[in-house]
Write a protein that holds these residues in place. Structure first.
Motif, PDB file in Angstrom:
ATOM      1  N   GLY A  16      -2.183  -6.171   5.002  1.00  0.00           N
ATOM      2  CA  GLY A  16      -2.854  -5.029   5.608  1.00  0.00           C
ATOM      3  C   GLY A  16      -1.869  -3.928   5.932  1.00  0.00           C
ATOM      4  O   GLY A  16      -0.681  -4.005   5.617  1.00  0.00           O
ATOM      5  N   ARG A  17      -2.360  -2.895   6.615  1.00  0.00           N
ATOM      6  CA  ARG A  17      -1.573  -1.681   6.795  1.00  0.00           C
ATOM      7  C   ARG A  17      -0.385  -1.849   7.739  1.00  0.00           C
ATOM      8  O   ARG A  17       0.544  -1.048   7.712  1.00  0.00           O
ATOM      9  N   LEU A  18      -0.376  -2.904   8.578  1.00  0.00           N
ATOM     10  CA  LEU A  18       0.741  -3.101   9.507  1.00  0.00           C
ATOM     11  C   LEU A  18       1.754  -4.134   9.015  1.00  0.00           C
ATOM     12  O   LEU A  18       2.821  -4.280   9.601  1.00  0.00           O
ATOM     13  N   SER A  19       1.426  -4.846   7.962  1.00  0.00           N
ATOM     14  CA  SER A  19       2.252  -5.972   7.539  1.00  0.00           C
ATOM     15  C   SER A  19       3.679  -5.563   7.173  1.00  0.00           C
ATOM     16  O   SER A  19       4.659  -6.072   7.737  1.00  0.00           O
ATOM     17  N   GLU A  20       3.825  -4.648   6.225  1.00  0.00           N
ATOM     18  CA  GLU A  20       5.164  -4.260   5.759  1.00  0.00           C
ATOM     19  C   GLU A  20       5.953  -3.546   6.854  1.00  0.00           C
ATOM     20  O   GLU A  20       7.157  -3.767   7.005  1.00  0.00           O
ATOM     21  N   ARG A  21       5.280  -2.688   7.622  1.00  0.00           N
ATOM     22  CA  ARG A  21       5.987  -1.971   8.676  1.00  0.00           C
ATOM     23  C   ARG A  21       6.471  -2.931   9.763  1.00  0.00           C
ATOM     24  O   ARG A  21       7.529  -2.716  10.371  1.00  0.00           O
ATOM     25  N   SER A  22       5.716  -3.981  10.018  1.00  0.00           N
ATOM     26  CA  SER A  22       6.138  -4.981  11.001  1.00  0.00           C
ATOM     27  C   SER A  22       7.391  -5.709  10.529  1.00  0.00           C
ATOM     28  O   SER A  22       8.333  -5.916  11.299  1.00  0.00           O
ATOM     29  N   LEU A  23       7.414  -6.086   9.261  1.00  0.00           N
ATOM     30  CA  LEU A  23       8.597  -6.745   8.706  1.00  0.00           C
ATOM     31  C   LEU A  23       9.806  -5.812   8.707  1.00  0.00           C
ATOM     32  O   LEU A  23      10.932  -6.236   8.951  1.00  0.00           O
TER      33      LEU A  23
END
Length: 293
Positions: A16-23
């Motif tokens: 989802g839209r937060l997955s990559e930014r969280s990583l």
């Protein structure tokens, strides 16, 4: 699922839209993660930490129940999860994943404010947030809960209006809807469990939170260096965007000029540099900030 003794757990969105930014945030905080045997669990190599990758709807519950010590989730999901019981503590906003939960209506509707929706059906994936909003506004309306494709509800005659997340507005426009009222402003937030970790892990948890705060603080921040006449210091300080008290140092061999160093928390545009130059600044240098604590 329970906590693993001797290890911290951080819950993040699997996709989802937060997955990559969280990583990205976790990596920028100095945690070197590797994929585990399955896609649910990533191991951190340099610290006793596991990254639990789950559905975003499950993150508030996992953190509130102590299954995970920290979590990264959208405020919209966190607010929708609130329904009594223990809650995860919001540690800080993270500055990404911004979106807005809005009421939207077809252009054919005569709309004169939220009360125009009284007695009508409103489709949404966020019934609890919408109900709180309607209660605050003193509006009685029927909520139709949908788990996807909310924007098609008016066209299918399932509802007269919708309440849905809006980022660019392109989806609403494509479905012939007009955004009206803002119900909730949302972004990604770091949340913490009300259950403290093992005493031996408390310092590590505090350190990770402090590092993430440093990464967030440095987003968009710039380090500005320039030379200026002493007489222009007040004018130049007023121009520097989002800067506190700058560092001022004398220039060798010049009593009338100084070097100014400042951390600017806001964007530094070309127009800003032009204003600084017009105020008497010279040798202006703008540098990105990778980390700040």
């Amino acid at each position: 699922m329970s906590t693993v003794q001797g290890r911290l757990r951080i819950a993040i969105q699997k996709s989802g839209r937060l997955s990559e930014r969280s990583l990205d945030l976790i990596r920028d905080a100095g945690l070197k993660w590797v994929k585990g045997a399955n896609d649910l669990l990533y191991k951190v190599e340099n610290y006793p930490i596991d990254l639990l990758r789950v559905r975003d709807d499950d993150i508030p519950t996992f953190v509130a129940d102590g299954v995970c010590d920290l979590g990264i989730v959208g405020e919209n999901v966190l607010e929708e999860d609130k329904n009594g019981g223990s809650h995860a503590e919001v540690v800080m906003p993270l500055g990404f994943g911004r979106c807005t939960l809005k009421l939207a209506v077809p252009p054919t509707m005569t709309y004169a404010g939220p009360r125009s929706l009284a007695g009508l059906r409103i489709a949404t994936s966020y019934p609890k947030i919408l109900q709180r909003y309607l209660d605050d506004q003193g509006i009685g309306a029927e909520i139709v809960t949908m788990r996807g494709a909310v924007e098609v509800a008016p066209r299918l005659k399932l509802a007269a209006a919708i309440c849905d997340l809006v980022s660019t507005g392109a989806t609403l426009e494509a479905n012939g809807l007009i955004a009206k009222e803002t119900v909730l402003q949302s972004q990604a937030v770091l949340i913490k469990s009300p259950t403290p970790p093992e005493p031996a892990l408390q310092h590590l948890l505090d350190s990770i939170v402090e590092r993430m705060a440093g990464v967030v603080s440095s987003q968009g921040a710039k380090y500005v260096m320039l030379n200026a006449p002493r007489s222009a210091l007040d004018a130049i300080t007023a121009i520097l965007p989002g800067a506190g008290a700058p560092t001022v140092m004398p220039l060798m061999g010049r009593d009338d000029a100084v070097a100014v160093h400042a951390v600017c928390q806001e964007a530094v545009f070309w127009e800003t540099l032009e204003k600084l130059k017009a105020a008497g600044a010279s040798a202006i240098l703008v540098l990105p900030i990778e980390k700040m604590m």
